[in-house]
Design a protein around this motif. Structure first.
Motif, mmCIF file in Angstrom:
data_model
loop_
_atom_site.group_PDB
_atom_site.id
_atom_site.type_symbol
_atom_site.label_atom_id
_atom_site.label_comp_id
_atom_site.label_asym_id
_atom_site.label_seq_id
_atom_site.Cartn_x
_atom_site.Cartn_y
_atom_site.Cartn_z
ATOM 1 N N UNK A 57 -26.286 79.272 99.047
ATOM 2 C CA UNK A 57 -27.055 78.821 97.886
ATOM 3 C C UNK A 57 -26.837 77.349 97.573
ATOM 4 N N UNK A 58 -25.831 76.736 98.175
ATOM 5 C CA UNK A 58 -25.586 75.314 97.974
ATOM 6 C C UNK A 58 -25.973 74.497 99.202
ATOM 7 N N UNK A 59 -26.895 75.050 99.983
ATOM 8 C CA UNK A 59 -27.408 74.351 101.158
ATOM 9 C C UNK A 59 -28.933 74.343 101.119
ATOM 10 N N UNK A 60 -29.512 73.204 101.426
ATOM 11 C CA UNK A 60 -30.965 73.091 101.568
ATOM 12 C C UNK A 60 -31.262 72.850 103.042
ATOM 13 N N UNK A 67 -38.255 76.013 112.965
ATOM 14 C CA UNK A 67 -36.854 75.873 113.345
ATOM 15 C C UNK A 67 -36.147 74.917 112.392
ATOM 16 N N UNK A 68 -34.856 75.172 112.091
ATOM 17 C CA UNK A 68 -34.128 74.247 111.214
ATOM 18 C C UNK A 68 -33.941 72.888 111.883
ATOM 19 N N UNK A 73 -26.288 69.408 101.577
ATOM 20 C CA UNK A 73 -25.432 70.173 100.677
ATOM 21 C C UNK A 73 -25.671 69.702 99.246
ATOM 22 N N UNK A 74 -25.627 70.634 98.299
ATOM 23 C CA UNK A 74 -25.831 70.295 96.890
ATOM 24 C C UNK A 74 -24.715 70.929 96.064
ATOM 25 N N UNK A 75 -24.699 70.585 94.752
ATOM 26 C CA UNK A 75 -23.784 71.174 93.780
ATOM 27 C C UNK A 75 -22.328 70.803 94.069
#
Length: 205
Positions: A57-60, A67-68, A73-75
């Motif tokens: 949940x803390x990754x975008x 494909x990724x 990273x957030x928060x």
């Protein structure tokens, strides 16, 4: 809160007979949560900036053609200087699919270590202190100091069924271990038992 959490985890751990001999260790290690935010001296050479709440949940993740292609990273509310093993442990045990953990966890740890060493080489730094054995010791220390209690603390919010979470304005410390088990996804129990038994197998608790 810790008394409540210990009782909650012990009760659900007891569903698996293999966890019953570990109930006292569960109690002892959950209570280390009191020192989770104590800023102790970091051990070198692994000291780095640590997110301290690194899960999905803390990754975008950016996708291109299905494909990724990038990740952010957030928060960073609990950012600190510490051991990267904390982030590695929390991400693996909180976010990786359980069937993958059960079959490929050691390979994932080796992969992370290999990428870490490759990055250090790119920075033209000496990698002799960053052996795999040294990294495993760092993982053990992080697990014992903080990451077992971190996992036990976070498993309930991670596995609360969508729409069943208590509003933060109404949240109280005892809500970390809800009496109403209907709000927990059934996968909570399998994850809980795996984390306890795997930490014990690795002598991390």
């Amino acid at each position: 809160m810790l008394d409540h959490l210990v009782k909650h985890v012990q009760r659900h751990a007891s569903r698996n007979p293999n966890c019953i001999p570990l109930l006292s260790k569960i109690d002892e290690n959950i209570r280390k949560m009191k020192g989770y935010f104590v800023y102790s001296k970091c051990r070198e050479p692994f000291g780095s900036i640590v997110h301290n709440d690194l899960w999905t949940n803390n990754m975008l993740i950016k996708y291109g053609n299905g494909k990724p292609t990038d990740v952010a990273f957030v928060d960073f509310q609990v950012l600190r200087y510490g051991s990267p093993a904390r982030d590695v442990l929390f991400f693996l045990y909180s976010s990786v699919h359980l069937d993958v953990l059960q079959t490929e966890l050691d390979d994932l740890i080796k992969f992370y270590h290999s990428e870490l060493v490759n990055m250090i080489k790119l920075l033209r730094c000496d990698v002799s202190l960053f052996s795999y054995e040294a990294f495993l010791e760092e993982m053990k220390i992080a697990a014992e100091e903080t990451e077992f209690c971190h996992q036990m603390f976070m498993l309930t919010p991670l596995y609360t069924i969508q729409g069943k979470a208590i509003d933060l304005s109404e949240w109280e410390p005892t809500n970390i271990a809800p009496e109403n088990e209907e709000i927990l996804d059934s996968r909570y129990y399998d994850r809980l038992h795996f984390v306890i038994l795997d930490f014990a197998k690795r002598k991390w608790i």
